[in-house]
Design an enzyme around this catalytic site. Structure first.
Site, short mmCIF file in Angstrom:
data_model
loop_
_atom_site.label_atom_id
_atom_site.label_comp_id
_atom_site.label_asym_id
_atom_site.label_seq_id
_atom_site.Cartn_x
_atom_site.Cartn_y
_atom_site.Cartn_z
N HIS A 191 97.94 11.64 89.48
CA HIS A 191 97.81 12.75 88.52
C HIS A 191 97.97 12.34 87.07
O HIS A 191 97.33 12.88 86.18
CB HIS A 191 98.82 13.83 88.86
CG HIS A 191 98.24 14.85 89.79
ND1 HIS A 191 98.94 15.91 90.28
CD2 HIS A 191 97.00 14.94 90.30
CE1 HIS A 191 98.16 16.62 91.07
NE2 HIS A 191 96.97 16.05 91.09
N GLU A 432 90.98 20.14 101.04
CA GLU A 432 91.61 18.85 100.75
C GLU A 432 92.48 18.37 101.91
O GLU A 432 93.10 17.32 101.84
CB GLU A 432 92.40 18.90 99.45
CG GLU A 432 93.35 20.06 99.35
CD GLU A 432 94.02 20.21 97.98
OE1 GLU A 432 93.89 19.31 97.13
OE2 GLU A 432 94.69 21.24 97.78
N ARG A 466 97.77 7.88 97.88
CA ARG A 466 97.05 7.50 96.66
C ARG A 466 97.99 7.07 95.54
O ARG A 466 97.55 6.55 94.53
CB ARG A 466 96.14 8.64 96.19
CG ARG A 466 96.84 9.94 95.88
CD ARG A 466 95.86 10.93 95.24
NE ARG A 466 96.26 12.31 95.44
CZ ARG A 466 95.90 13.30 94.65
NH1 ARG A 466 95.15 13.06 93.61
NH2 ARG A 466 96.27 14.53 94.89
N CYS A 503 85.75 19.18 93.18
CA CYS A 503 86.57 19.07 91.96
C CYS A 503 87.47 17.85 91.99
O CYS A 503 88.25 17.63 91.09
CB CYS A 503 87.37 20.34 91.73
SG CYS A 503 88.56 20.68 93.03
C1 PEP Z 1 92.09 16.91 94.87
O1 PEP Z 1 92.96 16.77 95.74
O2 PEP Z 1 90.99 16.34 94.91
C2 PEP Z 1 92.35 17.76 93.72
C3 PEP Z 1 91.40 18.07 92.86
O3 PEP Z 1 93.60 18.18 93.57
P1 PEP Z 1 94.74 17.27 92.91
O4 PEP Z 1 94.11 15.99 92.44
O5 PEP Z 1 95.30 18.08 91.79
O6 PEP Z 1 95.67 17.09 94.05
MG MG Z 2 94.73 17.98 95.70
#
Ligand code: PEP
Ligand code: MG
Length: 576
Positions: A191, A432, A466, A503
């Site tokens: 993030h 997700e 990740r 997204c």
């Molecule tokens: C995702 O998991 O791809 C997403 C857009 O949410 P975040 O990266 O905020 O977990």
């Molecule tokens: Mg996510």
């Protein structure tokens, strides 16, 4: 010194190092001469507060379990005046111009080293007391103001060097002062990296030991494209980097013109491109860069520096309304808080789980009704001001979607009881978690839209964390399993007439756009910085070609083979 990591936000940033270790608990940086007296005064105040606090603790313990047990705190009171601790820290502040926190930490390290040499186990254990006292002093230093105010008057552009940077810390920083971030931990979809990219701040992650190796105040040049970090580079190298940085900025300016053009392929298919934003102020940049709307507002960034409990309905309403108004009719999709218990500043009982597979996302919201209701009421009220969609994170299936819909109805009724009527708001979910992807046909019946969060979807499909740089190399967006899961979701959504977008970070990678459009995707949301390039790519595509490309990629057996298919198609386009 040259360090190599993973470039996670492109561009070159050059500035003086500020070192952050142990979360935000310990910021190490050099202060200007004029600030020395102020820093010494902070140390004195922290010591005076600690004296009062320890005195209170001692009284409480004496009353609860007897004076015998309170003597431990006499030792802590004595430590406050020990010349090796606060006084030594003051000497370090004066001599080395380090900030109070890092001077204290250094004094603690020196004392700890002495204790380690002592044979007496009783004395050795006293090291814990010293650490406790230093911890308290640092806590008082922090409480004495916003920790980020501390380096507000440190000169020049800054490079933040950290073991790990939380998105909430970054969200509070003054972006104009920051030339770059570098972190020991982390990986591409982390993030913090996402936020760095959206703030246009070059960043390198996964450096492992940078926070120990780079001294505060050193001149650091960060290349967020190649992942190279140079500490105190020679003047000729520095001049070359500065020239490259200027060139890159000029290139970015030319790309900005792309933002105004429609994202239509050569064969006339319109592609919708929205922006992912973390901070409401980014809405203006999203529009400048050519976003049609906001496809993902990560509302949890509102919690930066504050708990959910202090973020009431009114405060949220103001932010959501501002966001909607800033987009001037462009659709805004707000994702409800996607955090863990600890990040929300609330816990069920003393134990809070930090597991990303624990209480997080929608399931956390569903278990803190008051917080969830406040957010939903704020959203429904904001919807009066323009097109808004509500999206729920970390949904595993229809049951949770139903529970969330019930919560929306309840929020709407609470507003109605106050005399406020609210418009219908489309309700969607993030895809997700593999279970949501697999039940897309069922979700299609009950959701108004879905958005594929490839960042989490990839990590949960492949069982790769990740944020763990030891395995982040196995995090493979082009794994055949991911291609299949995407195809499954697109097909299911199409059959159920369910609008679907992407997204996750895959959408922001221009190399992957041909593949994603070939899989049937027509809506993407990405960090604003990525939009002009994405439009440029889309305008050169032919859906008939990308469909063929996707079917070839789907036949490949490994990520490397998929990559090969993509590379071949790119070179074919170039040689046309
Ligand atoms: C995702 O998991 O791809 C997403 C857009 O949410 P975040 O990266 O905020 O977990
Ligand atoms: Mg996510």
């Amino acid at each position: 010194m040259r360090l190599n990591g993973q470039g996670v936000s492109p561009g070159i940033g050059i500035g003086r190092a500020i070192v952050v270790t142990r979360g935000t608990a310990n910021l190490r940086f050099r202060i200007p001469e004029r600030r020395i007296d102020g820093e010494l005064a902070r140390l004195d105040t922290a010591r005076a507060q600690a004296r009062v606090q320890i005195g209170h603790i001692k009284q409480r313990i004496a009353a609860a379990v007897g004076a015998d047990h309170a003597y431990l705190f006499d030792a802590q009171l004595l430590l406050l005046d020990d010349p090796m601790l606060v006084d030594r820290a003051a000497t370090i502040v004066r001599a080395e111009r380090l900030n109070a926190e890092s001077a204290l930490q250094r004094a603690l390290d020196e004392v700890a080293a002495l204790f380690d040499k002592v044979d007496d186990p009783y004395l050795r254990e006293r090291k814990g007391d010293v650490a406790d006292v230093v911890g308290r002093l640092c806590m008082n230093l922090r409480a004495d103001g916003d920790p980020l105010d501390l380096f507000r008057d440190v000169d020049g552009p800054l490079v933040l060097v950290a073991e790990e940077l939380s998105p909430s810390l970054i969200a509070q920083l003054d972006g104009d002062r920051l030339a770059a971030f570098v972190t020991d931990a982390g990986s591409w979809t982390y993030h913090t990296a996402i936020l760095a990219r959206s703030m246009h701040i070059p960043a390198v992650a996964g450096l492992r030991h940078a926070s120990g190796l780079i001294p505060p105040g050193a001149l650091v040049a960060v290349d967020g494209t190649s992942g190279v970090v140079l500490v105190d580079p020679p003047p000729d190298v520095l001049a070359e980097l500065e020239a490259r940085s200027r060139k890159r900025r000029a290139y970015e300016r030319t790309l900005d013109e792309m933002g105004d053009l429609p994202a239509v392929t050569q064969d006339g298919t319109t592609i919708r491109i929205d922006a992912n934003v973390e901070l409401p102020e980014e809405a203006a940049r999203a529009r400048e860069r050519g976003a049609e709307g906001i496809g993902l507002y990560r509302s949890e960034f509102l919690l930066a520096g504050t708990g959910a409990a202090s973020l009431d309905e009114e405060a949220q309403y103001v932010v959501y309304r501002r966001l909607i108004e800033a987009m001037a009719g462009g659709r805004v999709t707000v994702r409800t808080f996607d955090v863990t218990e600890a990040q929300m500043g609330l816990t069920h009982g003393a134990e809070s789980t930090r597991s990303p597979l624990g209480l997080r996302g929608l399931r956390l919201s569903l278990s803190f009704d008051e917080v969830f209701q406040a957010q939903l009421r704020a959203l429904l009220r904001a919807a009066i001001h323009g097109p808004l969609r509500i999206m729920f994170p970390f949904v595993t299936g229809v049951e949770e979607l139903r529970a969330a819909r019930t919560a929306v109805t309840q929020a709407r009724e609470a507003l109605r009881a106050r005399g406020l009527s609210t418009p219908d708001v489309p309700i969607g979910v993030m895809i997700e978690v593999p279970s949501a992807a697999l039940t897309i046909d069922l979700l299609a019946v009950e959701a108004d839209f879905v958005s594929i969060g490839t960042n989490d979807l990839i990590q949960y499909c492949l069982a790769v964390d990740r944020t763990d740089d030891r395995v982040s190399g196995m995090y493979a967006p082009l794994h055949p399993a991911i291609l299949r899961v995407l195809r499954h979701v697109v097909r299911g959504a199409k059959r159920g007439k369910l609008p679907v977008s992407v997204c996750g970070e895959m959408a922001a990678d221009p190399v992957l756009l041909p593949l994603l459009t070939g899989l049937g995707l027509r809506e993407f949301s990405m960090t604003p910085a990525a939009i002009p390039v994405a439009k440029q790519v889309v305008r050169g595509l032919r859906i008939s070609d990308t469909t063929r490309l996707a079917s070839r990629a789907l036949k490949a057996a490994t990520s490397a083979e998929v990559e090969q298919v993509l590379a071949e198609s790119l070179s074919a386009v170039k040689s046309r």
